[in-house]
Write a protein that holds these residues in place. Structure first.
Motif, short mmCIF file in Angstrom:
data_model
loop_
_atom_site.label_atom_id
_atom_site.label_comp_id
_atom_site.label_asym_id
_atom_site.label_seq_id
_atom_site.Cartn_x
_atom_site.Cartn_y
_atom_site.Cartn_z
N CYS A 333 0.85 -1.19 0.00
CA CYS A 333 0.00 0.00 0.00
C CYS A 333 0.89 1.24 0.00
O CYS A 333 2.00 1.22 0.54
N GLU A 334 0.37 2.30 -0.59
CA GLU A 334 1.17 3.52 -0.70
C GLU A 334 0.28 4.75 -0.69
O GLU A 334 -0.77 4.78 -1.35
N PHE A 335 0.69 5.76 0.08
CA PHE A 335 0.02 7.05 0.05
C PHE A 335 0.49 7.82 -1.17
O PHE A 335 1.68 7.83 -1.48
N ASN A 336 -0.42 8.45 -1.86
CA ASN A 336 -0.08 9.25 -3.04
C ASN A 336 0.35 10.64 -2.59
O ASN A 336 -0.48 11.50 -2.30
N ARG A 337 1.67 10.86 -2.53
CA ARG A 337 2.18 12.16 -2.09
C ARG A 337 1.79 13.29 -3.03
O ARG A 337 1.79 14.45 -2.67
N GLU A 338 1.46 12.93 -4.28
CA GLU A 338 1.06 13.97 -5.23
C GLU A 338 -0.24 14.65 -4.81
O GLU A 338 -0.57 15.72 -5.30
N GLY A 339 -0.98 14.01 -3.90
CA GLY A 339 -2.18 14.64 -3.38
C GLY A 339 -1.89 15.95 -2.69
O GLY A 339 -2.77 16.81 -2.56
N LEU A 340 -0.63 16.14 -2.25
CA LEU A 340 -0.25 17.39 -1.61
C LEU A 340 -0.19 18.53 -2.62
O LEU A 340 -0.16 19.70 -2.24
N LEU A 341 -0.15 18.20 -3.92
CA LEU A 341 -0.10 19.23 -4.95
C LEU A 341 -1.48 19.66 -5.42
O LEU A 341 -1.61 20.53 -6.27
N GLN A 342 -2.53 19.02 -4.88
CA GLN A 342 -3.88 19.28 -5.38
C GLN A 342 -4.26 20.75 -5.27
O GLN A 342 -4.94 21.29 -6.13
N MET A 343 -3.84 21.41 -4.20
CA MET A 343 -4.24 22.79 -3.97
C MET A 343 -3.31 23.79 -4.65
O MET A 343 -3.57 24.98 -4.63
N ASP A 344 -2.22 23.32 -5.25
CA ASP A 344 -1.27 24.19 -5.94
C ASP A 344 -1.37 23.90 -7.43
O ASP A 344 -0.68 23.04 -7.97
N ALA A 346 -0.49 25.62 -10.06
CA ALA A 346 0.70 25.91 -10.86
C ALA A 346 1.73 24.79 -10.74
O ALA A 346 2.32 24.35 -11.73
N ALA A 347 1.95 24.32 -9.51
CA ALA A 347 2.93 23.25 -9.30
C ALA A 347 2.46 21.96 -9.97
O ALA A 347 3.26 21.23 -10.56
N LYS A 348 1.18 21.69 -9.90
CA LYS A 348 0.67 20.46 -10.51
C LYS A 348 0.75 20.54 -12.03
O LYS A 348 1.10 19.55 -12.70
N ALA A 349 0.44 21.72 -12.62
CA ALA A 349 0.53 21.87 -14.07
C ALA A 349 1.97 21.69 -14.54
O ALA A 349 2.24 21.03 -15.56
N THR A 350 2.90 22.26 -13.80
CA THR A 350 4.32 22.11 -14.15
C THR A 350 4.76 20.65 -14.07
O THR A 350 5.47 20.14 -14.95
N PHE A 351 4.32 19.97 -13.03
CA PHE A 351 4.68 18.56 -12.85
C PHE A 351 4.15 17.70 -13.99
O PHE A 351 4.90 16.93 -14.60
N LEU A 352 2.86 17.84 -14.32
CA LEU A 352 2.28 17.03 -15.38
C LEU A 352 2.89 17.36 -16.74
O LEU A 352 3.11 16.48 -17.58
#
Length: 416
Positions: A333-344, A346-352
């Motif tokens: 099992c693994e927590f999706n750390r990318e969930g921390l980017l949900q509210m940012d 700009a950071a999520k768009a750059t990452f994707l």
């Protein structure tokens, strides 16, 4: 579960931790520091609440490792249903993990009873960390002693899901509140002193003088009369003195009364015990603003050194205690750390953008992270070709070279 026999076994040295949790540890400031008492401090409340909410809000997934090194999401496994959907009859998965992390942060340990149907895990029933602790029997066997309504019972280790916090090995994690009793006790005493000062209308004391010697009954009557002027609700009242009495008031200015510097220090000191940057709970250090790139780096540091270790600790314990023996090498099992980017955004768009443009993720995988439906033809990995080796510049022209040659022929420039 096996009940404990004699009274000595019910209340013995093995239960010292449970007794300490109930009675608390006495600090030099004169305060007994218990979990409930510490939670009345705003800093402790904020540190535990924000950490628990941050971890529990991360999506938790169950995966199976494939032979080629990839992984596949598992939705139909009993473990996934318990951990991701419904841990028990009363809690959602978010509520369960929030409580689990809250106990882990505050006491250094978190416990849950494993309920199985045959060999299948059916639920996890949370156990209060203040009423459960591991005990080593003389035979070396590890059991968990649970206190419920004044009675103690032993549960085998195979029935308890135990997540341990930071420690030096052994069967118990260390409690920040118990080990930081002096820090929390001093903060409690400071808050109490500040409250009493404000309760007395910012008048910590005064001198009532007389040229006469008062008798015992006169002193008693005078003390009772002065109570009518004590308290913030009586501030501003006109005092009437007689028989040559004189009152000299000793006051503190509001800044001194709030004990700002002492309380500021206590906030930062308590945050250290929980590994929480003060800026996260809304406390800016001296000369620090609440905004800017520096704060962003502090947030990233907290995610890396505060949230991620907790997630890894939980993930490792799930594999060890909850995954069936024959599947431990493949199921996890693994927590999706990318969930921390949900509210940012700009950071999520750059990452994707970087992941899809560099061939690490196809468009459909990127759309899935935005909860968008799959699109036909978006399964191929793509990469930008604006940079290429010099000996392949002509080969990479492709359609562009053909279009350029056709245009040159139409203009009659093909011979040049």
């Amino acid at each position: 579960m096996t009940p404990i026999g004699s009274k000595d076994e019910r209340i013995g040295l093995a239960d010292a931790g449970a007794l300490a949790a109930a009675i608390g540890r006495k600090s030099h400031a004169g305060k007994s520091v218990t979990l409930n008492a510490a939670m009345q401090l705003a800093t402790v409340w904020a540190c535990i609440r924000l950490t628990a909410q941050a971890v529990s809000a991360l999506p938790l997934g169950t995966f199976r490792r494939e032979a080629d090194g990839g992984r596949t999401a598992v939705d139909d496994h009993a473990l996934a249903e318990v951990l991701e959907v419904s841990p028990n009859a009363d809690q959602t998965s978010l509520e369960f993990w929030e409580a689990t992390v809250a106990w882990l942060i505050s006491t250094g340990n978190s416990y849950a009873e494993k309920v199985e149907f045959g060999k299948r895990l059916s639920s996890l029933q949370p156990l209060a960390s203040t009423h459960c602790r591991p005990v080593r029997l003389p035979s070396g066997e590890l059991v968990y002693r649970v206190t419920d309504r004044g009675k103690s019972e032993d549960m085998p280790r195979s029935k308890v899901f135990h997540i341990k916090g930071f420690g030096f090995g052994g069967d118990l994690g260390l409690s920040a509140i118990a080990n930081g009793a002096e820090t929390f006790g001093a903060a409690m005493a400071t808050d109490e002193a500040a409250g009493k000062i404000f309760g007395n209308g910012l008048s910590v004391s005064g001198i009532l003088s007389s040229e006469q010697v008062l008798k015992a009954d006169q002193r008693r009557d005078l003390k009772n009369a002065m109570l009518a002027y004590a308290g913030s609700t009586n501030a501003g009242k006109l005092m009437i003195l007689e028989a040559g009495l004189k009152y000299q008031q000793m006051t503190l200015n509001p800044e001194d009364a709030q004990m700002l510097e002492t309380r500021r220090f206590h906030i930062e000191e308590m945050c250290r015990w929980f590994g929480m940057p003060p800026i996260i709970i809304g406390h800016a250090a001296q000369g620090q603003t609440m905004w800017g790139s520096g704060v962003e780096q502090i947030l990233l540091t907290w995610l890396a050194l505060g949230i991620n270790p907790i997630c890894r600790r939980i993930e490792a314990r799930i594999v060890k205690d909850l995954v069936p023996a024959g599947e431990k090498r493949r199921l996890y099992c693994e927590f999706n750390r990318e969930g921390l980017l949900q509210m940012d955004s700009a950071a999520k768009a750059t990452f994707l953008s970087q992941m899809t443009q560099n061939g690490l993720m196809d468009r459909n995988e990127g759309r899935a992270k935005l909860n968008l439906p799959r699109r036909e033809g978006a399964d191929a990995l793509t990469a930008q070709t604006n940079l290429a080796p010099l000996d392949q510049l002509g080969a990479t022209g492709g359609d562009a070279s053909a279009a350029r040659n056709a245009l040159a022929a139409w203009l009659g420039l093909s011979g040049n």
